[in-house]
Design a protein around this motif. Structure first.
Motif, PDB file in Angstrom:
ATOM      1  N   ASP A 156       2.407 -54.730 -23.915  1.00  0.00           N
ATOM      2  CA  ASP A 156       3.350 -55.837 -23.533  1.00  0.00           C
ATOM      3  C   ASP A 156       2.406 -56.895 -23.018  1.00  0.00           C
ATOM      4  OD1 ASP A 156       4.712 -57.208 -21.368  1.00  0.00           O
ATOM      5  OD2 ASP A 156       6.328 -55.728 -21.699  1.00  0.00           O
ATOM      6  N   LEU A 157       2.778 -58.100 -23.499  1.00  0.00           N
ATOM      7  CA  LEU A 157       1.695 -59.334 -23.099  1.00  0.00           C
ATOM      8  C   LEU A 157       1.842 -59.552 -21.351  1.00  0.00           C
ATOM      9  CD1 LEU A 157       2.612 -61.783 -25.945  1.00  0.00           C
ATOM     10  CD2 LEU A 157       0.604 -59.920 -25.638  1.00  0.00           C
ATOM     11  N   ARG A 158       2.612 -59.280 -20.704  1.00  0.00           N
ATOM     12  CA  ARG A 158       2.677 -59.481 -19.260  1.00  0.00           C
ATOM     13  C   ARG A 158       1.579 -58.630 -18.532  1.00  0.00           C
ATOM     14  NH1 ARG A 158       8.027 -56.608 -17.358  1.00  0.00           N
ATOM     15  NH2 ARG A 158       7.422 -55.303 -19.158  1.00  0.00           N
ATOM     16  N   ALA A 159       0.889 -57.643 -19.313  1.00  0.00           N
ATOM     17  CA  ALA A 159      -0.231 -57.131 -18.725  1.00  0.00           C
ATOM     18  C   ALA A 159      -1.547 -57.915 -19.025  1.00  0.00           C
ATOM     19  CB  ALA A 159      -0.449 -55.750 -19.348  1.00  0.00           C
ATOM     20  N   ILE A 160      -1.636 -59.020 -19.815  1.00  0.00           N
ATOM     21  CA  ILE A 160      -3.042 -59.758 -19.920  1.00  0.00           C
ATOM     22  C   ILE A 160      -3.653 -60.432 -18.755  1.00  0.00           C
ATOM     23  CG2 ILE A 160      -3.950 -61.876 -21.293  1.00  0.00           C
ATOM     24  CD1 ILE A 160      -2.113 -61.211 -23.629  1.00  0.00           C
ATOM     25  N   ASP A 161      -2.965 -61.024 -18.041  1.00  0.00           N
ATOM     26  CA  ASP A 161      -3.692 -61.683 -16.871  1.00  0.00           C
ATOM     27  C   ASP A 161      -4.161 -60.394 -15.663  1.00  0.00           C
ATOM     28  OD1 ASP A 161      -3.306 -64.119 -17.810  1.00  0.00           O
ATOM     29  OD2 ASP A 161      -1.566 -64.691 -16.420  1.00  0.00           O
ATOM     30  N   PRO A 162      -3.279 -59.351 -15.742  1.00  0.00           N
ATOM     31  CA  PRO A 162      -3.985 -58.506 -14.632  1.00  0.00           C
ATOM     32  C   PRO A 162      -5.080 -57.431 -15.056  1.00  0.00           C
ATOM     33  CG  PRO A 162      -1.651 -58.357 -14.562  1.00  0.00           C
ATOM     34  CD  PRO A 162      -2.025 -59.401 -15.660  1.00  0.00           C
ATOM     35  N   LEU A 163      -5.089 -57.637 -16.519  1.00  0.00           N
ATOM     36  CA  LEU A 163      -6.165 -56.633 -17.322  1.00  0.00           C
ATOM     37  C   LEU A 163      -7.401 -57.823 -17.199  1.00  0.00           C
ATOM     38  CD1 LEU A 163      -4.272 -55.093 -20.217  1.00  0.00           C
ATOM     39  CD2 LEU A 163      -5.519 -53.910 -18.361  1.00  0.00           C
ATOM     40  N   ILE A 164      -7.091 -58.900 -17.363  1.00  0.00           N
ATOM     41  CA  ILE A 164      -8.436 -59.878 -17.312  1.00  0.00           C
ATOM     42  C   ILE A 164      -8.970 -59.831 -16.114  1.00  0.00           C
ATOM     43  CG2 ILE A 164      -8.981 -62.247 -17.179  1.00  0.00           C
ATOM     44  CD1 ILE A 164      -6.930 -62.748 -19.506  1.00  0.00           C
ATOM     45  N   LEU A 165      -8.205 -59.685 -14.834  1.00  0.00           N
ATOM     46  CA  LEU A 165      -8.822 -59.535 -13.695  1.00  0.00           C
ATOM     47  C   LEU A 165      -9.482 -58.144 -13.629  1.00  0.00           C
ATOM     48  CD1 LEU A 165      -5.914 -60.689 -11.357  1.00  0.00           C
ATOM     49  CD2 LEU A 165      -8.163 -61.853 -11.684  1.00  0.00           C
ATOM     50  N   GLY A 166      -9.048 -57.142 -14.291  1.00  0.00           N
ATOM     51  CA  GLY A 166      -9.496 -55.929 -14.187  1.00  0.00           C
ATOM     52  C   GLY A 166     -10.910 -55.826 -15.151  1.00  0.00           C
ATOM     53  N   LEU A 167     -11.387 -56.767 -15.864  1.00  0.00           N
ATOM     54  CA  LEU A 167     -12.613 -56.896 -16.441  1.00  0.00           C
ATOM     55  C   LEU A 167     -13.751 -56.981 -15.232  1.00  0.00           C
ATOM     56  CD1 LEU A 167     -12.118 -59.272 -19.202  1.00  0.00           C
ATOM     57  CD2 LEU A 167     -12.479 -56.906 -19.410  1.00  0.00           C
ATOM     58  N   ASN A 168     -13.406 -57.435 -14.223  1.00  0.00           N
ATOM     59  CA  ASN A 168     -14.248 -57.505 -13.088  1.00  0.00           C
ATOM     60  C   ASN A 168     -14.131 -56.438 -12.136  1.00  0.00           C
ATOM     61  OD1 ASN A 168     -15.319 -60.069 -13.876  1.00  0.00           O
ATOM     62  ND2 ASN A 168     -13.290 -60.924 -13.187  1.00  0.00           N
ATOM     63  N   ASP A 169     -13.761 -55.126 -12.474  1.00  0.00           N
ATOM     64  CA  ASP A 169     -13.403 -54.251 -11.426  1.00  0.00           C
ATOM     65  C   ASP A 169     -14.844 -53.696 -11.056  1.00  0.00           C
ATOM     66  OD1 ASP A 169     -10.940 -51.970 -10.532  1.00  0.00           O
ATOM     67  OD2 ASP A 169     -13.004 -50.984 -10.839  1.00  0.00           O
ATOM     68  N   LYS A 170     -14.876 -53.235 -10.022  1.00  0.00           N
ATOM     69  CA  LYS A 170     -16.439 -52.649  -9.424  1.00  0.00           C
ATOM     70  C   LYS A 170     -16.684 -51.317 -10.101  1.00  0.00           C
ATOM     71  CE  LYS A 170     -14.390 -50.693  -5.621  1.00  0.00           C
ATOM     72  NZ  LYS A 170     -13.321 -50.974  -4.483  1.00  0.00           N
ATOM     73  N   ASP A 171     -15.676 -50.802 -10.849  1.00  0.00           N
ATOM     74  CA  ASP A 171     -16.143 -49.600 -11.548  1.00  0.00           C
ATOM     75  C   ASP A 171     -16.224 -49.808 -12.849  1.00  0.00           C
ATOM     76  OD1 ASP A 171     -15.165 -46.958 -13.085  1.00  0.00           O
ATOM     77  OD2 ASP A 171     -15.359 -46.220 -11.445  1.00  0.00           O
ATOM     78  N   ASN A 173     -16.334 -48.091 -15.723  1.00  0.00           N
ATOM     79  CA  ASN A 173     -15.270 -47.692 -16.555  1.00  0.00           C
ATOM     80  C   ASN A 173     -13.867 -48.339 -16.470  1.00  0.00           C
ATOM     81  OD1 ASN A 173     -17.063 -45.428 -17.302  1.00  0.00           O
ATOM     82  ND2 ASN A 173     -16.606 -44.260 -15.430  1.00  0.00           N
ATOM     83  N   VAL A 174     -13.399 -48.691 -15.451  1.00  0.00           N
ATOM     84  CA  VAL A 174     -12.178 -49.447 -15.215  1.00  0.00           C
ATOM     85  C   VAL A 174     -12.303 -50.596 -16.095  1.00  0.00           C
ATOM     86  CG1 VAL A 174     -10.522 -50.606 -13.832  1.00  0.00           C
ATOM     87  CG2 VAL A 174     -11.442 -48.441 -13.121  1.00  0.00           C
ATOM     88  N   ALA A 175     -13.567 -51.484 -16.091  1.00  0.00           N
ATOM     89  CA  ALA A 175     -13.556 -52.781 -16.706  1.00  0.00           C
ATOM     90  C   ALA A 175     -13.639 -52.554 -18.222  1.00  0.00           C
ATOM     91  CB  ALA A 175     -15.084 -53.483 -16.274  1.00  0.00           C
ATOM     92  N   TYR A 176     -14.249 -51.448 -18.642  1.00  0.00           N
ATOM     93  CA  TYR A 176     -14.362 -51.049 -20.089  1.00  0.00           C
ATOM     94  C   TYR A 176     -12.960 -50.832 -20.521  1.00  0.00           C
ATOM     95  CZ  TYR A 176     -15.063 -48.234 -24.196  1.00  0.00           C
ATOM     96  OH  TYR A 176     -14.954 -47.535 -25.325  1.00  0.00           O
ATOM     97  N   GLU A 177     -12.079 -49.932 -19.667  1.00  0.00           N
ATOM     98  CA  GLU A 177     -10.854 -49.564 -20.323  1.00  0.00           C
ATOM     99  C   GLU A 177      -9.890 -50.946 -20.133  1.00  0.00           C
ATOM    100  OE1 GLU A 177      -9.694 -46.917 -21.542  1.00  0.00           O
ATOM    101  OE2 GLU A 177     -11.353 -45.607 -21.102  1.00  0.00           O
ATOM    102  N   ALA A 178     -10.196 -51.810 -19.253  1.00  0.00           N
ATOM    103  CA  ALA A 178      -9.297 -53.250 -19.323  1.00  0.00           C
ATOM    104  C   ALA A 178      -9.585 -54.024 -20.485  1.00  0.00           C
ATOM    105  CB  ALA A 178      -9.739 -53.851 -18.025  1.00  0.00           C
ATOM    106  N   ASN A 179     -11.024 -53.857 -20.957  1.00  0.00           N
ATOM    107  CA  ASN A 179     -11.388 -54.728 -22.237  1.00  0.00           C
ATOM    108  C   ASN A 179     -10.798 -53.983 -23.310  1.00  0.00           C
ATOM    109  OD1 ASN A 179     -13.139 -56.552 -23.531  1.00  0.00           O
ATOM    110  ND2 ASN A 179     -14.460 -54.790 -24.201  1.00  0.00           N
ATOM    111  N   ARG A 180     -10.747 -52.553 -23.312  1.00  0.00           N
ATOM    112  CA  ARG A 180     -10.160 -52.014 -24.581  1.00  0.00           C
ATOM    113  C   ARG A 180      -8.749 -52.230 -24.579  1.00  0.00           C
ATOM    114  NH1 ARG A 180     -10.921 -45.733 -24.336  1.00  0.00           N
ATOM    115  NH2 ARG A 180      -9.433 -45.887 -26.159  1.00  0.00           N
ATOM    116  N   ALA A 181      -8.112 -52.357 -23.313  1.00  0.00           N
ATOM    117  CA  ALA A 181      -6.665 -52.699 -23.478  1.00  0.00           C
ATOM    118  C   ALA A 181      -6.366 -54.150 -23.781  1.00  0.00           C
ATOM    119  CB  ALA A 181      -6.235 -52.546 -22.190  1.00  0.00           C
ATOM    120  N   LEU A 182      -7.096 -54.882 -23.370  1.00  0.00           N
ATOM    121  CA  LEU A 182      -6.936 -56.489 -23.918  1.00  0.00           C
ATOM    122  C   LEU A 182      -7.238 -56.485 -25.362  1.00  0.00           C
ATOM    123  CD1 LEU A 182      -8.732 -58.098 -20.721  1.00  0.00           C
ATOM    124  CD2 LEU A 182      -6.262 -58.388 -21.639  1.00  0.00           C
ATOM    125  N   TYR A 183      -8.079 -55.883 -25.973  1.00  0.00           N
ATOM    126  CA  TYR A 183      -8.536 -55.880 -27.272  1.00  0.00           C
ATOM    127  C   TYR A 183      -7.220 -55.303 -28.126  1.00  0.00           C
ATOM    128  CZ  TYR A 183     -10.595 -55.017 -31.795  1.00  0.00           C
ATOM    129  OH  TYR A 183     -10.688 -54.991 -33.228  1.00  0.00           O
TER     130      TYR A 183
END
Length: 190
Positions: A156-171, A173-183
Motif C-alpha cells: 500500500d503506497l500510504r506506507a511510503i512516507d512513514p517507511l522513509i522515516l524508518g530509514l533513519n531508525d536508531k536500530d 535492523n529496522v532501517a534495513y527492513e524499512a529499506n526492503r519494504a520501500l524496495y
C-alpha cells in the motif's frame, strides 16, 4: 540437597504424556475435534496450545467454527493463547480475522503483537495498513522491523512516507527492513 523421588519419577512420565498429546493433537483435523481443541487452546498452558491452535487452523478451511474459536482465543486472558491463536489465523489465511488481529496490535504483550503483525503480513489486507504504520513507532525494535516488512509486502503506497522515516531508525535492523519494504513498494533511494 536430596531430590524428591516423586519429581524424578513424575517428570519423565509428564514428558511422555506431553509427547503423546502433541503427537495426537497434530492428527486432529475433523470438525468434531474443534470443541476439544478450543478447550486445549484456552484451558491449558504450555506447549500444547500452539499445537491446538495450528490444528484449529488446519481445520479452519473446512469450518467457520474453528476460525471462530481462534478469533475468540485472541481475547483470552492468557497471552500464550492469544499469541498461538494469532499465529494459527495467519497460517490458515483467515481474512475474517483481520479486524481482530488489528486489535491485537495494541496488546500489552510483545509476542502477541509480533504474531499479529506476521499474520496480517500473510493476509496482506490493506485494512491493516494504518495500524501497521502506527507500529513503526513501537518501543520494541523487532515490532517496528516486522511492521515495516509487512507494510512492504502488503504494497500500500500510504506506507511510503512513514517507511522513509524508518530509514533513519536508531536500530539498524529496522532501517534495513524499512529499506526492503520501500524496495517492494518500488521506491528507490537516489
Amino acid at each position: 540437597m536430596q531430590a524428591d523421588i516423586s519429581q524424578i519419577i513424575i517428570s519423565p512420565i509428564k514428558r511422555l504424556i506431553l509427547w503423546l498429546s502433541k503427537r495426537n493433537i497434530t492428527k486432529l483435523e475433523k470438525e468434531e475435534d474443534i470443541e476439544g481443541l478450543a478447550e486445549i487452546l484456552c484451558g491449558t498452558s504450555g506447549e500444547l496450545r500452539l499445537d491446538a491452535a495450528l490444528a484449529l487452523g488446519r481445520i479452519g478451511g473446512k469450518s467457520a467454527m474453528a476460525m471462530d474459536s481462534l478469533i475468540y482465543a485472541l481475547r483470552d486472558n492468557e497471552r500464550d493463547a492469544r499469541r498461538c491463536a494469532a499465529i494459527a489465523l495467519g497460517e490458515a489465511g483467515c481474512h475474517k480475522a483481520v479486524t481482530p488481529l488489528i486489535m491485537r496490535l495494541r496488546d500489552d504483550d510483545d509476542g502477541v503483537r509480533k504474531a499479529a503483525i506476521v499474520s496480517l503480513d500473510k493476509l496482506s489486507d490493506h485494512e491493516a495498513v494504518e495500524r501497521l504504520i502506527d507500529c513503526l513507532n513501537d518501543p520494541d525494535p523487532s515490532i517496528r522491523g516486522k511492521a515495516a516488512w509487512a507494510l512492504g509486502k502488503i504494497g500500500d503506497l500510504r506506507a511510503i512516507d512513514p517507511l522513509i522515516l524508518g530509514l533513519n531508525d536508531k536500530d539498524p535492523n529496522v532501517a534495513y527492513e524499512a529499506n526492503r519494504a520501500l524496495y517492494c513498494l518500488g521506491w528507490n533511494r537516489l
